[in-house]
Write a protein that holds these residues in place. Sequence first.
Motif, short mmCIF file in Angstrom:
data_model
loop_
_atom_site.label_atom_id
_atom_site.label_comp_id
_atom_site.label_asym_id
_atom_site.label_seq_id
_atom_site.Cartn_x
_atom_site.Cartn_y
_atom_site.Cartn_z
N GLY A 183 0.40 -1.17 -0.21
CA GLY A 183 0.36 0.02 0.21
C GLY A 183 0.53 1.00 0.30
O GLY A 183 0.17 2.11 -0.28
N SER A 184 1.97 1.30 -0.05
CA SER A 184 3.05 2.41 -0.20
C SER A 184 3.01 3.19 -0.71
O SER A 184 2.46 2.62 -2.80
CB SER A 184 4.25 2.18 0.58
N GLU A 185 3.66 4.47 -1.02
CA GLU A 185 3.84 5.33 -2.74
C GLU A 185 5.25 5.16 -2.66
O GLU A 185 5.67 5.79 -2.12
CB GLU A 185 2.65 6.61 -2.23
N VAL A 186 5.57 5.34 -3.97
CA VAL A 186 6.83 6.15 -4.94
C VAL A 186 5.97 6.65 -5.28
O VAL A 186 5.70 7.17 -6.76
CB VAL A 186 7.74 5.00 -4.48
N ALA A 187 8.13 7.77 -5.96
CA ALA A 187 7.70 8.71 -6.81
C ALA A 187 7.60 8.22 -7.79
O ALA A 187 7.99 7.36 -8.35
CB ALA A 187 9.16 9.37 -6.97
N ASP A 188 6.95 9.05 -8.73
CA ASP A 188 7.38 8.61 -10.20
C ASP A 188 8.88 8.41 -10.75
O ASP A 188 9.32 9.24 -10.35
CB ASP A 188 6.67 9.37 -11.52
N GLY A 189 8.84 7.69 -11.53
CA GLY A 189 10.70 7.31 -12.24
C GLY A 189 11.42 6.25 -11.43
O GLY A 189 10.36 4.80 -11.50
N SER A 190 12.08 6.50 -11.18
CA SER A 190 12.84 4.74 -10.89
C SER A 190 12.09 4.33 -9.45
O SER A 190 12.30 4.66 -8.35
CB SER A 190 13.82 5.20 -10.94
N VAL A 191 11.65 3.46 -9.70
CA VAL A 191 11.61 2.55 -8.92
C VAL A 191 12.60 1.13 -8.00
O VAL A 191 12.87 0.85 -9.20
CB VAL A 191 10.10 2.13 -8.40
N LYS A 192 13.28 1.39 -6.81
CA LYS A 192 13.47 0.52 -6.19
C LYS A 192 13.16 -1.20 -5.02
O LYS A 192 12.09 -0.09 -4.54
CB LYS A 192 14.96 1.11 -5.28
N ILE A 193 13.24 -2.01 -5.67
CA ILE A 193 12.89 -3.24 -5.40
C ILE A 193 13.93 -4.14 -4.01
O ILE A 193 14.92 -4.66 -5.03
CB ILE A 193 11.82 -3.94 -6.57
N ASP A 223 7.43 -22.36 -10.51
CA ASP A 223 7.10 -21.64 -9.72
C ASP A 223 6.65 -21.56 -8.38
O ASP A 223 6.10 -22.46 -8.60
CB ASP A 223 7.81 -20.12 -10.10
N GLN A 224 7.55 -21.01 -7.40
CA GLN A 224 6.95 -21.52 -5.79
C GLN A 224 7.36 -20.50 -4.79
O GLN A 224 8.24 -19.36 -5.05
CB GLN A 224 7.13 -23.32 -5.77
N PHE A 225 6.50 -20.33 -3.63
CA PHE A 225 6.99 -19.65 -3.02
C PHE A 225 6.64 -18.36 -3.24
O PHE A 225 7.08 -17.38 -2.78
CB PHE A 225 8.18 -19.61 -2.35
N GLU A 226 5.56 -17.92 -4.30
CA GLU A 226 5.02 -16.85 -4.33
C GLU A 226 4.96 -15.24 -3.47
O GLU A 226 3.87 -16.18 -2.07
CB GLU A 226 4.62 -16.49 -5.40
N ASP A 227 5.69 -14.45 -3.27
CA ASP A 227 5.11 -13.09 -1.92
C ASP A 227 4.32 -11.46 -3.46
O ASP A 227 5.32 -11.98 -4.60
CB ASP A 227 6.18 -12.88 -1.80
N ASN A 228 3.21 -11.09 -3.06
CA ASN A 228 3.15 -9.97 -3.64
C ASN A 228 2.86 -9.32 -2.92
O ASN A 228 3.49 -9.41 -1.43
CB ASN A 228 2.27 -11.05 -4.57
N ARG A 229 2.53 -7.79 -3.70
CA ARG A 229 3.08 -6.34 -2.89
C ARG A 229 1.83 -4.98 -3.94
O ARG A 229 2.87 -5.51 -5.18
CB ARG A 229 4.58 -6.19 -2.33
N SER A 230 1.36 -5.04 -3.30
CA SER A 230 0.52 -4.09 -4.38
C SER A 230 1.30 -2.07 -4.11
O SER A 230 1.36 -1.80 -2.73
CB SER A 230 -1.10 -3.89 -4.10
N PHE A 231 1.27 -1.59 -4.47
CA PHE A 231 1.56 -0.50 -4.58
C PHE A 231 1.29 1.00 -5.41
O PHE A 231 1.26 0.78 -6.39
CB PHE A 231 3.14 0.17 -4.29
N LYS A 232 1.67 2.13 -5.02
CA LYS A 232 0.89 3.36 -6.19
C LYS A 232 2.31 3.91 -6.08
O LYS A 232 3.33 4.27 -5.61
CB LYS A 232 0.13 4.13 -5.34
N VAL A 233 2.34 4.37 -7.73
CA VAL A 233 3.48 5.22 -8.34
C VAL A 233 3.11 6.41 -8.32
O VAL A 233 2.07 6.58 -9.10
CB VAL A 233 4.44 4.54 -9.59
N ARG A 234 3.04 7.73 -7.77
CA ARG A 234 2.83 8.86 -8.42
C ARG A 234 3.31 9.91 -8.46
O ARG A 234 4.35 9.91 -8.41
CB ARG A 234 1.93 9.56 -6.79
#
Length: 317
Positions: free
Chosen positions: A227-237, A306-317
């Motif tokens: 649910g976090s928001e990150v800045a438009d452009g380069s996103v570090k994961i 593939d196995q043991f998947e983790d997922n994450r929703s986030f927004k780019v603003r």
Amino acid sequence: MPDTVAPRRAGRHVGRARAIMLAGVLTVVPILAGCVAEPGPSPTGTLLTGPATTGSPEPPSTSAPLETTQSSNKAPVYWIGRSSSNVFLYREFRDVPEQENPVTRALRAMMSDKPLDPDYFTPWQNPGKLATSISGKDVITVDVSEDAFNSNLDADMAARAVQQLVYTATAAAASSGLIDSGQQIRVRILVDGHTDYMAFGQVQLGALMTRTAGLAAPVWIIDPQQGSEVADGSVKITGRSTSAGGKLRWQILRTGDNGAKAPFLTGETTASSEQGQAGVFTLALTLPAGDYELRVAQAGSDGGPDQFEDNRSFKVR
């Protein structure tokens, strides 16, 4: 560990932090405690618990390294989550008030807050009393009231819930600099000041316990958080896999105006095998503004799924 907060500078006054921590907590024995509330689904497989690390579910056979000292006040909190047919521990960093010592704060968040990620849960209940302290160089004692255990769990889930507390307590002590993360940290859990309590009617407490190997999620996304928001452009994961040097497959899905998710980017990466960074993976992606879901999983071997998947929703603003 590549967490979402920057490492503390050398020379932080650990002694002063420990003094603050010990003030206002039990003087009987070293303490540390905490976990959260809300029952969840029963796990599969078996888990042994005891005075030391005595067993592990299938797979994997390793556990995540202990957290390193951080400069942020965010508390590391472990939750329980399901991946495929297994149940593992996943960590989030949470904003917590500063009225209590770092270990108590993390445990109280675990017992009274809900996970950010809806895929996680906790069987712990918000306790009427919670106190923690540290003795020697490696022992945390947690004293929690009996009402924290008001959930009906089977033996496997009860064992995971107790380890949820152990993982959270040791993470908070290490990340706050109260205990050296280069050594094994032990936790003793008391209930209303007494030993030998049967946690959730299934797990006997009182003896010193350590992290049980195999409970840390095989893959988990550290940043961005749910649910976090990150800045438009380069996103570090960033994230971690318990398979150092193992191949990972990732996918970015973008949510359209109609709410449907469609593949946007896909790729593969390899978890680091370097000492001190084992299992770490990092991605730098350029994403336009929008709503996204990130999925990361261990690549199947020999053409397997593939196995043991983790997922994450986030927004780019």
